[in-house]
Design an enzyme around this catalytic site. Sequence first.
Site, PDB file in Angstrom:
ATOM      1  N   ILE A 122      -4.253  10.690  11.018  1.00  0.00           N
ATOM      2  CA  ILE A 122      -3.382  10.855  10.368  1.00  0.00           C
ATOM      3  C   ILE A 122      -3.940  11.529   8.945  1.00  0.00           C
ATOM      4  O   ILE A 122      -5.040  11.067   8.301  1.00  0.00           O
ATOM      5  CB  ILE A 122      -2.370   9.830   9.905  1.00  0.00           C
ATOM      6  CG1 ILE A 122      -1.897   9.146  10.984  1.00  0.00           C
ATOM      7  CG2 ILE A 122      -1.250  10.483   8.950  1.00  0.00           C
ATOM      8  CD1 ILE A 122      -1.140   9.967  12.108  1.00  0.00           C
TER       9      ILE A 122
ATOM     10  N   GLY B  89       0.776  -1.343  -0.004  1.00  0.00           N
ATOM     11  CA  GLY B  89       0.067  -0.010  -0.046  1.00  0.00           C
ATOM     12  C   GLY B  89       0.936   1.286  -0.008  1.00  0.00           C
ATOM     13  O   GLY B  89       0.570   2.266   0.645  1.00  0.00           O
TER      14      GLY B  89
ATOM     15  N   ASN C 103       1.614  -2.191   5.415  1.00  0.00           N
ATOM     16  CA  ASN C 103       0.788  -0.974   5.448  1.00  0.00           C
ATOM     17  C   ASN C 103      -0.524  -0.974   4.982  1.00  0.00           C
ATOM     18  O   ASN C 103      -1.394  -0.124   5.209  1.00  0.00           O
ATOM     19  CB  ASN C 103       1.711   0.115   5.050  1.00  0.00           C
ATOM     20  CG  ASN C 103       0.859   1.441   4.690  1.00  0.00           C
ATOM     21  OD1 ASN C 103       0.507   2.420   5.515  1.00  0.00           O
ATOM     22  ND2 ASN C 103       0.474   1.646   3.644  1.00  0.00           N
TER      23      ASN C 103
ATOM     24  N   SER D 257       1.551   3.499  -2.357  1.00  0.00           N
ATOM     25  CA  SER D 257       0.870   4.266  -3.554  1.00  0.00           C
ATOM     26  C   SER D 257       0.361   5.502  -2.962  1.00  0.00           C
ATOM     27  O   SER D 257       0.572   6.400  -3.659  1.00  0.00           O
ATOM     28  CB  SER D 257      -0.220   3.598  -4.454  1.00  0.00           C
ATOM     29  OG  SER D 257      -1.303   3.013  -3.749  1.00  0.00           O
ATOM     30  N   ARG D 258      -0.182   5.464  -1.643  1.00  0.00           N
ATOM     31  CA  ARG D 258      -0.742   6.757  -1.201  1.00  0.00           C
ATOM     32  C   ARG D 258      -0.546   6.767   0.142  1.00  0.00           C
ATOM     33  O   ARG D 258      -0.046   5.973   0.780  1.00  0.00           O
ATOM     34  CB  ARG D 258      -2.140   6.727  -1.557  1.00  0.00           C
ATOM     35  CG  ARG D 258      -2.700   6.678  -2.860  1.00  0.00           C
ATOM     36  CD  ARG D 258      -4.209   6.833  -3.178  1.00  0.00           C
ATOM     37  NE  ARG D 258      -4.961   5.524  -2.944  1.00  0.00           N
ATOM     38  CZ  ARG D 258      -5.855   5.338  -2.015  1.00  0.00           C
ATOM     39  NH1 ARG D 258      -6.347   6.053  -1.223  1.00  0.00           N
ATOM     40  NH2 ARG D 258      -6.447   4.142  -1.873  1.00  0.00           N
TER      41      ARG D 258
ATOM     42  N   TYR E 196     -12.632  -3.134  11.850  1.00  0.00           N
ATOM     43  CA  TYR E 196     -11.187  -2.381  11.833  1.00  0.00           C
ATOM     44  C   TYR E 196     -10.481  -2.690  13.240  1.00  0.00           C
ATOM     45  O   TYR E 196      -9.370  -2.962  13.071  1.00  0.00           O
ATOM     46  CB  TYR E 196     -11.405  -0.893  11.464  1.00  0.00           C
ATOM     47  CG  TYR E 196     -10.195  -0.263  11.301  1.00  0.00           C
ATOM     48  CD1 TYR E 196      -9.495  -0.277   9.977  1.00  0.00           C
ATOM     49  CD2 TYR E 196      -9.689   0.823  12.182  1.00  0.00           C
ATOM     50  CE1 TYR E 196      -8.504   0.387   9.918  1.00  0.00           C
ATOM     51  CE2 TYR E 196      -8.531   1.610  11.742  1.00  0.00           C
ATOM     52  CZ  TYR E 196      -8.002   1.278  10.605  1.00  0.00           C
ATOM     53  OH  TYR E 196      -6.952   2.036  10.178  1.00  0.00           O
TER      54      TYR E 196
ATOM     55  N   ALA F 239     -11.031  -5.026  15.323  1.00  0.00           N
ATOM     56  CA  ALA F 239     -10.510  -6.416  15.341  1.00  0.00           C
ATOM     57  C   ALA F 239      -9.306  -6.881  14.545  1.00  0.00           C
ATOM     58  O   ALA F 239      -8.438  -7.381  15.090  1.00  0.00           O
ATOM     59  CB  ALA F 239     -11.863  -7.401  14.888  1.00  0.00           C
TER      60      ALA F 239
HETATM   61  P1  NDP Z   1      -4.873   5.318   2.089  1.00  0.00           P
HETATM   62  O1  NDP Z   1      -6.466   4.843   1.956  1.00  0.00           O
HETATM   63  O2  NDP Z   1      -4.735   6.637   1.754  1.00  0.00           O
HETATM   64  O3  NDP Z   1      -4.250   4.157   1.274  1.00  0.00           O
HETATM   65  C1  NDP Z   1      -4.196   2.792   1.441  1.00  0.00           C
HETATM   66  C2  NDP Z   1      -3.278   2.149   0.598  1.00  0.00           C
HETATM   67  O4  NDP Z   1      -3.457   0.709   0.885  1.00  0.00           O
HETATM   68  C3  NDP Z   1      -3.261   2.061  -0.640  1.00  0.00           C
HETATM   69  O5  NDP Z   1      -1.955   2.315  -1.253  1.00  0.00           O
HETATM   70  C4  NDP Z   1      -4.051   1.147  -1.222  1.00  0.00           C
HETATM   71  O6  NDP Z   1      -3.856   0.922  -2.550  1.00  0.00           O
HETATM   72  C5  NDP Z   1      -3.512  -0.032  -0.427  1.00  0.00           C
HETATM   73  N1  NDP Z   1      -4.568  -1.168  -0.417  1.00  0.00           N
HETATM   74  C6  NDP Z   1      -5.583  -0.961   0.176  1.00  0.00           C
HETATM   75  N2  NDP Z   1      -6.302  -2.132  -0.017  1.00  0.00           N
HETATM   76  C7  NDP Z   1      -5.310  -2.975  -0.484  1.00  0.00           C
HETATM   77  C8  NDP Z   1      -5.362  -4.401  -0.787  1.00  0.00           C
HETATM   78  N3  NDP Z   1      -6.154  -5.271  -0.668  1.00  0.00           N
HETATM   79  N4  NDP Z   1      -3.925  -4.692  -1.252  1.00  0.00           N
HETATM   80  C9  NDP Z   1      -2.658  -4.053  -1.639  1.00  0.00           C
HETATM   81  N5  NDP Z   1      -2.920  -2.722  -1.453  1.00  0.00           N
HETATM   82  C10 NDP Z   1      -4.222  -2.261  -0.777  1.00  0.00           C
HETATM   83  O7  NDP Z   1      -4.804   4.688   3.813  1.00  0.00           O
HETATM   84  P2  NDP Z   1      -3.742   5.519   4.809  1.00  0.00           P
HETATM   85  O8  NDP Z   1      -2.489   5.883   4.188  1.00  0.00           O
HETATM   86  O9  NDP Z   1      -4.500   6.386   5.407  1.00  0.00           O
HETATM   87  O10 NDP Z   1      -3.532   4.192   5.731  1.00  0.00           O
HETATM   88  C11 NDP Z   1      -2.412   3.595   5.659  1.00  0.00           C
HETATM   89  C12 NDP Z   1      -2.339   2.396   6.865  1.00  0.00           C
HETATM   90  O11 NDP Z   1      -2.501   3.120   7.824  1.00  0.00           O
HETATM   91  C13 NDP Z   1      -3.512   1.479   6.645  1.00  0.00           C
HETATM   92  O12 NDP Z   1      -3.426   0.253   7.210  1.00  0.00           O
HETATM   93  C14 NDP Z   1      -4.496   2.228   7.800  1.00  0.00           C
HETATM   94  O13 NDP Z   1      -5.490   1.335   8.307  1.00  0.00           O
HETATM   95  C15 NDP Z   1      -3.523   2.704   8.742  1.00  0.00           C
HETATM   96  N6  NDP Z   1      -3.939   3.858   9.585  1.00  0.00           N
HETATM   97  C16 NDP Z   1      -4.414   5.177   8.856  1.00  0.00           C
HETATM   98  C17 NDP Z   1      -4.882   6.080  10.006  1.00  0.00           C
HETATM   99  C18 NDP Z   1      -5.412   7.559   9.268  1.00  0.00           C
HETATM  100  O14 NDP Z   1      -5.735   8.344  10.078  1.00  0.00           O
HETATM  101  N7  NDP Z   1      -5.198   7.613   7.914  1.00  0.00           N
HETATM  102  C19 NDP Z   1      -4.736   6.031  11.143  1.00  0.00           C
HETATM  103  C20 NDP Z   1      -4.576   4.522  11.847  1.00  0.00           C
HETATM  104  C21 NDP Z   1      -4.018   3.660  10.901  1.00  0.00           C
HETATM  105  P3  NDP Z   1      -4.298   1.634  -3.927  1.00  0.00           P
HETATM  106  O15 NDP Z   1      -3.840   3.056  -3.991  1.00  0.00           O
HETATM  107  O16 NDP Z   1      -4.036   0.898  -5.103  1.00  0.00           O
HETATM  108  O17 NDP Z   1      -5.958   1.874  -3.527  1.00  0.00           O
END
Ligand code: NDP
Length: 242
Positions: free
Chosen positions: A187, A11, A89, A13-14, A154, A156
Site C-alpha cells: 500500500i 496508529g 492498525n 495519525s498517518r 514482521y 512472525a
Molecule cells: P505508517 O508507517 O504510515 O504509519 C504507522 C502508524 O502506526 C503511525 O500512525 C504511527 O504513529 C503508528 N505507530 C507505530 N508504532 C506505534 C506504537 N508503538 N504505538 C502507537 N502507534 C504506533 O504505516 P502504514 O499506514 O503503512 O501501516 C499501517 C498498518 O498496516 C501497519 O500495521 C502495517 O504493518 C500494515 N501494513 C502496511 C502495508 C503497506 O504496504 N504500507 C502493507 C501491509 C500491512 P506515529 O505517526 O506517531 O509514528
Amino acid sequence: MMEERVALVTGGSRGIGRAIAVELSRAGYRVIVTYKENVAAAEETLALIRSEGGQAEAVRFDVADSSESAAAMEDIFSRHREIQVLVNNAGITADGLFMMMSEENWDKVIQTTLKGFFNVTRPVVQRMVRNHRGSVVSISSVSAMMGNRGQANYAAAKSGLIAASRTLSTEVARLGVRVNVVAPGLIDTEMIKGAPVTRIKEIIPMGRLGKAEEVAKVVRFLCSDDASYLTGQAVFVDGGMY
Ligand code: NDP
C-alpha cells in the site's frame, strides 16, 4: 438523541490508519485516533475528519508499552462508556536478513504488533462483551503468509496477529463480538518508502500498489452490520498477491 458510536483506531495519525479513521468517521463514528509521537500528523487526521463534519480526538501512547497503554485506555474509558469498533492498525517494520537481525529489531516489531494487540484489545473486548456488541479488526499483512526475504520478525508478528484474532473470535463469537483481520499487500504509504516499487509491481497481479482508502473501505465493511455473520476471517486486500 442519536446514540454516540465510538471507534478507536491505533496508529491513526498517518497512512492506512488515517484512511481508516476518515472512513469510520464517514460511517458515523466518533473516532479516537492514537499515535506514538507524530502529533502534527495526528492533528492533520483530526482536521481532515472535522472538515467533513465528523468528530475525532487524538490520544498519544506507545501500544507496545503496557503501563502507558493501560493509563491511556483508562483515560479513554473515563470519557467514553463504550467503544463499538477497535482497529489495531499501529505497526512498524525493521527489515533485515534473519541471520543478521539484531535482537532489538526482532523485539520491537513483535512488541508493537503482538503486545500492542494484547494491551489495547484486552480492555476493549472486556467491555464489548459486557455490552454484547463490538467489532475488532486488526491489520496484518500479506507478508504473514508469503515469506518475504528480510521480514522474519514482521511475518512472525503479522501471522501471530491472525492466529490470535482467530482464537479470540471463537471465544467471543457467542457474546456479540466479531474479530477479523485485514491483510494488505503493498500500500502506498510512508512505510514502503525506499522499497523497489518497479520490481514489486511485477509480482502484484494487478500491477499496481494499493491505496490506503482501498484498505479502509474493507475495514469499514467488516465493522458494519453488513458483515454481521463474518468473524474469525483474514481478508487479503492485496491486488491478488496471496
Ligand atoms: P505508517 O508507517 O504510515 O504509519 C504507522 C502508524 O502506526 C503511525 O500512525 C504511527 O504513529 C503508528 N505507530 C507505530 N508504532 C506505534 C506504537 N508503538 N504505538 C502507537 N502507534 C504506533 O504505516 P502504514 O499506514 O503503512 O501501516 C499501517 C498498518 O498496516 C501497519 O500495521 C502495517 O504493518 C500494515 N501494513 C502496511 C502495508 C503497506 O504496504 N504500507 C502493507 C501491509 C500491512 P506515529 O505517526 O506517531 O509514528
